[in-house]
Design an enzyme around this catalytic site. Structure first.
Site: not given
Length: 143
Positions: A70, A72, A98, A101
């Site tokens: 992801h 992040e 999410c 993260c």
């Protein structure tokens, strides 16, 4: 700094994160992230495959490969490889984080998260708030 000035900067950084998301090879969703500390961008990231993997995020059925990182996570791991740290920083990300993260955000010492698109699951945002991190939703798509 005034609230209007802060809001203007927040929108600007979110637009930059959105532009950065265009670097993603993912077809289903392109996500971008910036980590800002003391008015300086100290890291950036977008969703994609780990270094050395082909830049293909989905399989033939349009399902995202489990190893895709992801935005992040990419931005936070870049910090780990640099001489910088993210203590007290703000994370600007195009989509709400999410749960996985969010754990990284907490551990990285990030104190504020600003995002511009909601995701159907809220467990990541809920965890951030539970940890005392300031979380702000600021839609920029209408601009």
């Amino acid at each position: 700094m005034t609230k209007d000035k802060n809001s203007m900067l927040d929108r600007r950084y979110l637009r930059m994160a959105s532009i950065w998301s265009e670097n993603s090879y993912c077809q289903r969703r392109q996500v971008g992230a910036l980590i800002v500390k003391d008015k300086m961008i100290i890291s950036d990231g977008f969703n994609g495959t780990p270094s050395g993997f082909p830049n293909i995020c989905e399989d033939e059925n349009n399902v995202t490969h489990p190893y895709v990182l992801h935005a992040e996570a990419n931005a936070i791991t870049k910090i780990a490889r640099s001489g910088n740290n993210s203590d007290g920083a703000t994370l600007y990300v195009t989509d709400s984080p999410c749960i996985e993260c969010s754990k990284l955000i907490i551990q990285a010492g990030i104190k504020r998260v600003v995002y511009s698109r909601e995701y159907r699951l809220t467990d990541g945002v809920d965890l951030l708030r539970r940890a005392g991190i300031i979380v702000e939703f600021l839609p920029i798509d209408a601009e």
